[in-house]
Enzyme design. Structure first.
Site, PDB file in Angstrom:
ATOM      1  N   ASP A 129      24.317  55.750  29.322  1.00  0.00           N
ATOM      2  CA  ASP A 129      24.247  54.290  29.378  1.00  0.00           C
ATOM      3  C   ASP A 129      24.948  53.700  28.168  1.00  0.00           C
ATOM      4  OD1 ASP A 129      23.616  51.832  30.419  1.00  0.00           O
ATOM      5  OD2 ASP A 129      21.550  51.817  29.691  1.00  0.00           O
ATOM      6  N   HIS A 136      24.878  40.575  25.181  1.00  0.00           N
ATOM      7  CA  HIS A 136      23.612  41.324  25.187  1.00  0.00           C
ATOM      8  C   HIS A 136      23.363  41.937  23.808  1.00  0.00           C
ATOM      9  CE1 HIS A 136      20.290  43.829  26.443  1.00  0.00           C
ATOM     10  NE2 HIS A 136      20.951  44.917  26.049  1.00  0.00           N
ATOM     11  N   GLU A 202      17.026  45.725  33.474  1.00  0.00           N
ATOM     12  CA  GLU A 202      18.339  45.488  32.877  1.00  0.00           C
ATOM     13  C   GLU A 202      19.356  45.485  34.004  1.00  0.00           C
ATOM     14  OE1 GLU A 202      18.982  48.345  29.685  1.00  0.00           O
ATOM     15  OE2 GLU A 202      18.015  46.988  28.263  1.00  0.00           O
ATOM     16  N   GLU A 204      22.702  46.038  35.435  1.00  0.00           N
ATOM     17  CA  GLU A 204      23.846  46.848  35.024  1.00  0.00           C
ATOM     18  C   GLU A 204      24.650  47.275  36.242  1.00  0.00           C
ATOM     19  OE1 GLU A 204      23.188  49.926  32.181  1.00  0.00           O
ATOM     20  OE2 GLU A 204      21.378  48.992  31.342  1.00  0.00           O
ATOM     21  N   ASP A 236      18.234  49.411  34.898  1.00  0.00           N
ATOM     22  CA  ASP A 236      17.734  50.310  33.858  1.00  0.00           C
ATOM     23  C   ASP A 236      16.381  49.767  33.389  1.00  0.00           C
ATOM     24  OD1 ASP A 236      17.443  52.097  31.775  1.00  0.00           O
ATOM     25  OD2 ASP A 236      18.835  51.049  30.444  1.00  0.00           O
ATOM     26  N   ARG A 240       9.761  47.499  26.641  1.00  0.00           N
ATOM     27  CA  ARG A 240      10.236  47.000  25.342  1.00  0.00           C
ATOM     28  C   ARG A 240       9.307  47.337  24.192  1.00  0.00           C
ATOM     29  NH1 ARG A 240      15.388  46.692  26.602  1.00  0.00           N
ATOM     30  NH2 ARG A 240      15.855  45.140  28.209  1.00  0.00           N
ATOM     31  N   GLN A 243       9.826  50.927  23.384  1.00  0.00           N
ATOM     32  CA  GLN A 243      11.165  51.022  22.779  1.00  0.00           C
ATOM     33  C   GLN A 243      11.156  50.596  21.307  1.00  0.00           C
ATOM     34  OE1 GLN A 243      14.074  48.660  24.919  1.00  0.00           O
ATOM     35  NE2 GLN A 243      15.805  49.481  23.771  1.00  0.00           N
ATOM     36  N   LYS A 256      12.918  54.313  28.415  1.00  0.00           N
ATOM     37  CA  LYS A 256      13.973  54.200  29.420  1.00  0.00           C
ATOM     38  C   LYS A 256      13.896  55.285  30.491  1.00  0.00           C
ATOM     39  CE  LYS A 256      16.603  51.037  27.275  1.00  0.00           C
ATOM     40  NZ  LYS A 256      17.162  49.849  27.911  1.00  0.00           N
ATOM     41  N   THR A 260      15.233  54.851  36.543  1.00  0.00           N
ATOM     42  CA  THR A 260      16.475  54.075  36.581  1.00  0.00           C
ATOM     43  C   THR A 260      16.890  54.004  38.047  1.00  0.00           C
ATOM     44  OG1 THR A 260      17.088  55.067  34.454  1.00  0.00           O
ATOM     45  CG2 THR A 260      18.820  53.907  35.660  1.00  0.00           C
ATOM     46  N   GLU A 367      16.000  38.988  26.857  1.00  0.00           N
ATOM     47  CA  GLU A 367      16.845  37.865  26.446  1.00  0.00           C
ATOM     48  C   GLU A 367      16.409  36.553  27.095  1.00  0.00           C
ATOM     49  OE1 GLU A 367      21.290  38.982  26.326  1.00  0.00           O
ATOM     50  OE2 GLU A 367      20.330  40.595  27.441  1.00  0.00           O
TER      51      GLU A 367
HETATM   52 MN    MN Z   1      20.476  49.885  29.675  1.00  0.00          MN
END
Ligand code: MN
Length: 419
Positions: A129, A136, A202, A204, A236, A240, A243, A256, A260, A367
């Protein structure tokens, strides 16, 4: 001017003749195999293969479409991919009688997409990834370190990435189980163990590798595209709070690798060709191994929609575009192999969260809600900082052509509570 097929295709379909994306499916009465989407139908490639339609030299006398993944086809490379596309556009054309006028053959060759189970398109040996959206990276960096130090010093010199976990890449519509892990509340001196309280998506895209490169032999940037088959949408899923506590100094891990999700239909670079755009200006100029005079990106519209368990319909929360990526796919691939790292057919290389400059183009809740500080309101009055149990997150995307769309379908997943 749109290409015409005898198959009826709705005007806003993601899968017109110009697209012909590849996927792996299981019909209710048969084995898992390779197919191509057209309109609401799937073309059964093993049936056409048995009839001798893929016998030219590009296929090296191999039966590749009755396999339960695209890997053998991916390894053959662009001449075989182009030939397959050419054969299918001919067989599906309104001018070609072979299938058009043969009802019994059509019954064998076509499946309705709603009658089959879609599988992962490839055996994914490795998944990487990237972190290639400037906005971002800048937003996340601002939250963590303030606007002056938002980007790490390396970010504009190389496409930053981490090695993800291939075993937990799942096909769209697989439920995602809320992960548990270590979380350290900001005011606590020690971590606690429990379900994540800040589950995120996420938005992507990711590309599948075709022919690989040998260990020790980097792919020069002007040959990078030869190794790229096509694109899927990707979510993804990210925890948080897990993380924030685990990521230093070696990067994402359990935040993560619990899940996915990818979309089932792989849209080829051939189908995306009319939607190439020039890359945004890169300053500073990258090192020579990352420079290619013909480098490009794509104009792909991307959206994320959220539906909670008490909503009747999904609600759009992200509206962005693939062009928001700073680094190109050729640069990502050249960088990935520059040290001699070997890519293999079926490897998955993802873009990173695709956020743009505007608020609506932010590609994750981290975000959108600025780390939970600004919850948003859904049309039914519910508030969200993070994903709750029962929420379904769907990502969709397409290129808008003149009278047709090259679509990616969707990738969606519903959040289940901890077991
Ligand atoms: Mn990602």
């Amino acid at each position: 001017m749109a290409l015409r097929s005898f198959v009826e295709i709705a005007k806003n379909s993601h899968f017109p003749m110009e697209n012909l994306p590849f996927g792996v499916f299981k019909p209710h009465d048969g084995a898992t195999r390779v197919g191509v989407a057209i309109g609401d139908l799937i073309v059964d490639l093993p049936v056409l293969e048995e009839l001798g339609h893929f016998r030219s030299s590009e296929f090296q006398d191999r039966k590749i479409f009755s396999e339960d993944s695209l890997n053998a086809f991916l390894a053959l490379g662009r001449p075989a991919w182009r030939k397959t596309r050419e054969i299918l556009q001919h067989l599906l054309s309104a001018e070609t009688p072979t299938l058009r006028d043969d009802v019994r053959l059509r019954e064998k060759v076509f499946h309705s997409q709603k009658d089959v189970v879609m599988k992962l398109p490839a055996r994914i040996g490795n998944y990487t990834d990237f972190y290639s959206s400037y906005h971002h990276a800048h937003n996340v960096g601002t939250m963590l370190r303030g606007p002056e130090n938002a980007l790490m010093p390396n970010w504009k010199w190389l496409p930053v990435a981490y090695h993800g976990r291939a075993s937990s890449v799942v096909i769209s519509r697989t439920d995602v189980r809320r992960p548990q892990g270590q979380i350290k509340p900001p005011d606590a001196s020690a971590p606690i163990f429990g379900p994540t309280k800040s589950l995120d998506y996420e938005l992507e895209m990711a590309f599948l590798i075709g022919p690989g490169n040998s260990l020790g032999e980097p792919v020069p940037i002007d040959r990078a595209i030869d190794h790229i088959f096509g694109f899927v949408l990707m979510n993804d899923w990210s925890a948080r709070d897990i993380q924030a506590w685990e990521y230093q100094p070696l990067g994402p891990f359990l935040a993560k690798n619990f899940c996915t999700s990818i979309s089932p239909w792989v849209v080829t670079l051939e189908a995306l060709d009319p939607f190439r755009k020039s890359l945004p200006r890169q300053d500073p100029e990258p090192l020579p191994y990352l420079r290619w005079k013909n480098d490009f990106t794509f104009d792909i519209r991307l959206e994320a929609h959220l539906q909670t368990s008490s909503m009747d319909a999904p609600h759009g929360i992200t509206y962005t575009n693939f062009q928001n990526l700073y680094w190109s796919i050729a640069q990502q691939l050249a960088h990935h192999t520059v040290n001699g790292c070997n890519l293999e057919p079926g490897d998955l290389l993802a873009s990173g969260t695709i956020s743009g400059a505007t608020e609506e183009s932010r590609g994750c809740m981290l975000e959108l809600t600025w780390r939970g500080a600004n919850p948003f309101k859904l049309p039914n009055g519910e508030m969200r900082k993070w994903l709750e149990n029962g929420d379904t997150l769907t990502i969709t995307g397409w290129c808008q052509g003149d009278g047709y769309r090259i679509g990616f379908g969707e990738v969606s997943g519903r959040v289940l509570p901890v077991v």
